[in-house]
Structures are given as structure tokens and as C-alpha cells.
Design an enzyme around this catalytic site. Structure first.
Site, PDB file in Angstrom:
ATOM      1  N   GLU A  49       0.865  -1.183   0.000  1.00  0.00           N
ATOM      2  CA  GLU A  49       0.000   0.000   0.000  1.00  0.00           C
ATOM      3  C   GLU A  49       0.899   1.230   0.000  1.00  0.00           C
ATOM      4  OE1 GLU A  49      -3.871  -1.725   2.431  1.00  0.00           O
ATOM      5  OE2 GLU A  49      -2.459  -0.410   3.467  1.00  0.00           O
ATOM      6  N   ASP A  60      -5.555   9.039  10.865  1.00  0.00           N
ATOM      7  CA  ASP A  60      -4.290   8.391  11.196  1.00  0.00           C
ATOM      8  C   ASP A  60      -3.808   8.705  12.595  1.00  0.00           C
ATOM      9  OD1 ASP A  60      -3.328   6.838   8.890  1.00  0.00           O
ATOM     10  OD2 ASP A  60      -3.551   8.750   7.840  1.00  0.00           O
TER      11      ASP A  60
END
Lengths: 240, 392
Positions: A49, A60
Site C-alpha cells: 500500500e 491516522d
């Protein structure tokens, strides 16, 4: 090319979970991130990824946020991620490549132009953190026209009917199962009901199932692999 | 439920928040049908907030300008000193109805944070407020107020350390704690159904003002003018006049040091369509789709996006969105202090500055209705510093 489907099939033949690895492109520098990705592929990652740094990484945890700010400060853009992707693709014709981004950099480039560039770079699928089922057609349809797939996120509170709806119309993809409610980042332990939830999702899903968020140790990866087709490691790799 | 306004709006959020948003939309739809909800909300607005707020004819300022009458909708007279409380009370009632135990909020100038901390105290709920570290610094009096009211303040020092970063952090909290936590969003931005909910709770401003204007002057205003950061006080004012096509709707964006300098917070005038904090909207952003730092003398307008419905009203031409600079806002601030004995918030001073520009060219029987969205006590230090910097 069905590289994602094949990566999961290969792992299954070898009786292991597919190893999906995340890295923020441009961290700690563009060149070093490319080297890190090479190392991870050499260690046996089946799918990479490629994280696109964004100014407002609201999904995040601290490690990936700091990586994004650092990458941006050095001028990393969506275009530099796409260029890096085509170099990785040239060296590794079999490795699955997922572009992992917030939606705005993609939308800002224009979904049609982005879809062309992603296909040309050899990207297999795109994951957009803030593009849920209700909004995703505006990206998924242009991608599909170029043979690029999409990775749906499945949260701890996603009902099973929605899991089914989320994989509708997708091939060469997997379901990204978010292990915990919260942001990305390593955790000491995984939720006690994770195994049960993974089994339930697998019972209804056609796509392979991979779990991520908080997986940091080989033990956790092995535990998850008993109930899923693969596991995703990001923060723990970037911290090491 | 309205989820999209033409191409704007939507629910561009992480999958984990789709469940909580659906839960909120259902609870709000049910509350809207429940007379008891409205009765309780109205009673709190009357007995606790002190509504309705009056409209004040700014007679000396009007005489000075020599044109249209300037009317002020006095949201500065609400408990907590701004319009923000209209919305936080509504959302806190929803939170209680949904069985949520804890409130969280983002805040820029601190007025929404204060209004959320206030209802948290009123309803006996714990409250965490996220605020950019730079805003914590420049809005110190509001930080003290929130602490006094029992809220926990989290200074967010990453990114640009302002409102957008505070909202990022609030979203992270909400994703992790959505089972028991209600996210009180302070403006008509964010994912659906927030823009609609916040507009509805703020629509009391426009509904009252419309009735008051008719009662007092026997006619509707020619123009309804409000400042726009995220745009909640403007949308609340506009809501009262949406079906009166003769009433011009004017949303004033923060021009900072001027559009040409790039140092401003005028998303509609200077931005491009993008996706942030759950909505597709006009955004100040780089060519690569990263969000730009914004600038305004007024912390409450210092946000790189704007409510999606404003973008829609702009596109269809129902509302217009001029820009007012820092200098013009400060001049309007001074004018209201000296002519009317009212110290306005720097945010509201932007709306007032636009009215001051327009009034002289209009006939004396024209009416400009300005939403005085908040009082300026919080801005004393900012205004002093601004003037000192100008004089040096």
C-alpha cells in the site's frame, strides 16, 4: 492482470495469510521510501500500500501523521507517488500495488486524469479513506473503466449486509477490515471479539478478507491469519 | 434528510463514522417530529439563553452614513455572547436523547467551545474541546472560560495548529469513542446531517428577525448580511428569508490582508471544490489538493472550507459572497463602538463593514439587516495588538 486476487491465492496455497504492507511515500525522503519498499518486498510482502501524504490526516495515528507531514515538507505529491509506483511496478511485475490516499488529492487532480495515471503506473487498486460506499461511485466507475479496482474499508460497526454491499461490483480486491474503532497505529493487543467478527465477515464475503490497524507483532499477524486471508502492517513497519 | 446540495455536501468520512452519522440522522428526524423536543428547546432558549434577541436600529451609524437604515440582530446578547449556543443546546438535547454520555467539540475563536462547555455543564456531561494551539494563544480569555465551566481543553499543535487541525483531532476522538460520545459540530460544515442540523438550530435567528422586522418597520429588509467562516450564523439568518426572493442574502468572507496576498480565509472567492472534514465544498488548497493555511484577524473565520449549502446558494445566485479585509473589519468594529456603544466580535465586524460599504449608496427607506453574531469582549487584546502593529 489480477495481481491482488493472485496474491491472496498464492498465500493460501502456501498456507499463510497474505502480507499487506503500508508505507507513506516520501518518508523519510522519497528515495528512502523507495528503498524501504524494496526491502519490504524482499522480506516477502505480497501487496504494497503506497500511502499518499495529506495535510489533514484525520484517520491516522501519530506515526503515520508525522510521516505525512515530513513527506509533504519535502514536496511529495500524488504525482510523485504515481511515478514511484511505476518504477516499483517495473521491477516487480507480480507484486500487488494499492494506492492508499485521502480523497482530496485524487479529486483535486480530477478522477478521470487520476484513473488514467493510476492505470498507466500499474496500480491494481485504490483505497480512499474518506470515500464510503455512498460516495464511492464517482471514483470507482472511472477506475473500473481502466481496469483499476477499489478496496473497501469495513469497520467494527459495519453491519454484515453493508459488508455484502461494499464488495458489490468489485474484483481483484479485498475487504480491509479495521480491527478497532480509532486511528491507525500499533496496539499491544487486538480486540477479543476480532476472531469472531472476522469469521462472520468471511462467512458472507466473496472477496478475500485482510485485517489492519494495530497489528504490530508476528504473533498478532499469525493470530489474525487464522481467521483472515491476510493482514496489514503499517505503523509498526514505519517505526522500525 | 438532505445529504447533498447539488454537487456539494455528502458524507466523505471514514467507514467507522457511517454508523454514528446514520444514528444521528435517525435521532434528529425523530426529534423533529416530537413536539416535546421543540417545547424543551424553546424553553431553554427562552429561560436560559435569554431569547428572543432584539433587533436594534443603529440610528447614529445610519445618520452618519446617510443612506439605508442599518438594523442589528443582537445575537451578541445571548448567554455566552454569541449565536453558537443556539446550536449547542439543540445538539446537547439530541445527545441526551441518544443516550450519549460525553460531548466533544472543535473550536476556533473559542465561542463554540464556550457554548459547548456551557451546555455540558447545564446537562451534567463531561466535555472535551479541541482547539488549535495558536488559537489557544490568541483567544486566551475563552480558554479560561471553558476551563471554569469544567471542560478539558486539548491544544492541538500539529499541522497549522488552528481550527482545521482541531477538527481533525475531534474526528479522531469521535472515531475512537463514537459509542458513548456525541460530536457537537459548531458550524454548517462537516458530513451530512450536520450542515442541516446546525442550520435548523440556527434558523431561529432568521425567523425571529423576519417577524421583528415586519412588526417594527412593516416590511422585510432589502438585504440580510452576515459573516461567513463555516457559515452557521449566516445560514441561520438566511433561513428566515430563503423564500423571500426580494431579500438579498449577503455572506461576507474574511479577506484578511486582501485576496491578492493569498493571506485570507475566503473559501468561496479564493478556493476550488474539494473534500475535507466529511463534505465536498469550496476549499483553499494547493494545486496538489493539500489544504492551505488560512489567515484572518478574526479567529472565528479562519477556516479553509465553508458550509456546502453556501457553495450551492452561491452557484445558483441566491446569495452573494463579497470579501471584507482586516482593515475594513477593524474600522467597522471602531464605528459600532463609537456610534452605538456596542462592542462587536471581529467576526461580526466583517458583516457590519459590508453594510457600511453599501448603506451610503442606498435610499434612506432601504433596510440592511446585519447579524451581529457575537460580542467583542474576547477580541480586546487582538484589536489592541492589531492597532499597535499598524501604528508601528
Amino acid at each position: 492482470m489480477q495481481r491482488i486476487t493472485e496474491a491472496f491465492a498464492r498465500a493460501k496455497e502456501q498456507n499463510r495469510g497474505a502480507f499487506v504492507a503500508y508505507w507513506t511515500v516520501g518518508y523519510p525522503s522519497l528515495r528512502e521510501s523507495e528503498e524501504a519498499i524494496e526491502r519490504i518486498i524482499a522480506k516477502g510482502a505480497d501487496i504494497i500500500e503506497l500511502g499518499v501524504p495529506f495535510s489533514d490526516p484525520f484517520a491516522d495515528g501519530g506515526v503515520i501523521r508525522e510521516a505525512a507531514y515530513k513527506a509533504l515538507a519535502q514536496g511529495t505529491t500524488l504525482d510523485s507517488v504515481l511515478e514511484l509506483a511505476s518504477r516499483v511496478r517495473e521491477r516487480h511485475p507480480q507484486t500487488g500495488l494499492v494506492l492508499f490516499s485521502y480523497y482530496n488529492p485524487i479529486f483535486s487532480k480530477g478522477v478521470e486524469a487520476f484513473a488514467n495515471a493510476a492505470a498507466a503506473a500499474g496500480i491494481d487498486a485504490v483505497l480512499a479513506v474518506d470515500l464510503p460506499l455512498e460516495e464511492r461511485d464517482e471514483l470507482v466507475v472511472p477506475l473500473r473503466k481502466r481496469g483499476v479496482s477499489f478496496i473497501p474499508l469495513i469497520a467494527p460497526n459495519t453491519p454484515l449486509e453493508r459488508v455484502k454491499a461494499s464488495e458489490q461490483g468489485l474484483e481483484n480486491s479485498f475487504l480491509y477490515i479495521i480491527t478497532v474503532k480509532g486511528t491507525t497505529g500499533a496496539r499491544d493487543s487486538l480486540p477479543p471479539d476480532l476472531a469472531e467478527r472476522l469469521d462472520a465477515i468471511r462467512a458472507v464475503a466473496s472477496l478475500p478478507v485482510a485485517a489492519g490497524f494495530g497489528i504490530s507483532s508476528p504473533e498478532q499477524a499469525a493470530e489474525v491469519s487464522r481467521h483472515a486471508d491476510g493482514y496489514i502492517i503499517g505503523t509498526a513497519l514505519m517505526k522500525s | 434528510m438532505t445529504t447533498h446540495y447539488s454537487i456539494y455536501g455528502g458524507q466523505y468520512v471514514a467507514e467507522t463514522l457511517m454508523g454514528p452519522l446514520a444514528e444521528l440522522a435517525a435521532a434528529y428526524a425523530e426529534a423533529k417530529r416530537d413536539d416535546a423536543f421543540k417545547t424543551e428547546l424553546d424553553a431553554i432558549l427562552r429561560d436560559y439563553v435569554g431569547r428572543e434577541t432584539p433587533i436594534t436600529f443603529a440610528s447614529r451609524l445610519t445618520a452618519h452614513l446617510g443612506g439605508a437604515k442599518i438594523l442589528l440582530k443582537r445575537e451578541d446578547l445571548n448567554h455566552t455572547g454569541a449565536h453558537k449556543v443556539n446550536n449547542t443546546i439543540g445538539q446537547a438535547l439530541l445527545a441526551r436523547r441518544m443516550g450519549k454520555k460525553r460531548l466533544i467539540a472543535e473550536t476556533g475563536a473559542g465561542m463554540h467551545g464556550v457554548a459547548t462547555a456551557t451546555v455540558a455543564a447545564l446537562f451534567g456531561m463531561p466535555c472535551d474541546v479541541y482547539m488549535g494551539a495558536i488559537d489557544v494563544e490568541r483567544q486566551a480569555p475563552n480558554v479560561e472560560r471553558m476551563k471554569m465551566l469544567g471542560a478539558t481543553i486539548h491544544a492541538v499543535s500539529e499541522g497549522s495548529a488552528t481550527l482545521k487541525d482541531a477538527m481533525n483531532e475531534a474526528l479522531r476522538d469521535w472515531v475512537a469513542n463514537c459509542d458513548d460520545t456525541f460530536y457537537v459540530i459548531g458550524t454548517v460544515a462537516g458530513p451530512a446531517p450536520y450542515p442541516e442540523i446546525v442550520r435548523d438550530f440556527q434558523s431561529v435567528i432568521g425567523k425571529e428577525a423576519r417577524r421583528q422586522c415586519l412588526e417594527k418597520f412593516g416590511r422585510l429588509p432589502d438585504q440580510a448580511i452576515a459573516c461567513v467562516g463555516g457559515g452557521s450564523n449566516a445560514m441561520g439568518l438566511f433561513a428566515g428569508f430563503m423564500d423571500d426572493p426580494a431579500v438579498k442574502l449577503v455572506g461576507v468572507e474574511a479577506g484578511g490582508k486582501g485576496l491578492a496576498t493569498g493571506q485570507h480565509a475566503a473559501s468561496i472567492n479564493g478556493g476550488r471544490v474539494g473534500v475535507l472534514h466529511g463534505a465536498k465544498t469550496m476549499l483553499l488548497q494547493t494545486d496538489d489538493g493539500n489544504i492551505l493555511d488560512t489567515y484572518s484577524v478574526s479567529a472565528g473565520l479562519d477556516y479553509p472550507g465553508v458550509g456546502p449549502e453556501h457553495c450551492y446558494l452561491h452557484d445558483i445566485g441566491r446569495a452573494e459572497y463579497p470579501v471584507v479585509t482586516d482593515d475594513e473589519a477593524i474600522a467597522a468594529f471602531d464605528a459600532l463602538c463609537r456610534f452605538e456603544g456596542i462592542i462587536p466580535a471581529l467576526e461580526s465586524s466583517h458583516a457590519l463593514a459590508e453594510a457600511i460599504k453599501r448603506a451610503p449608496a442606498l435610499p434612506k427607506d432601504a433596510i440592511l439587516l446585519v447579524n451581529l453574531s457575537g460580542r467583542g469582549d474576547k477580541d480586546m487584546e487582538n484589536v489592541r495588538r492589531y492597532k499597535d502593529a499598524k501604528n508601528n
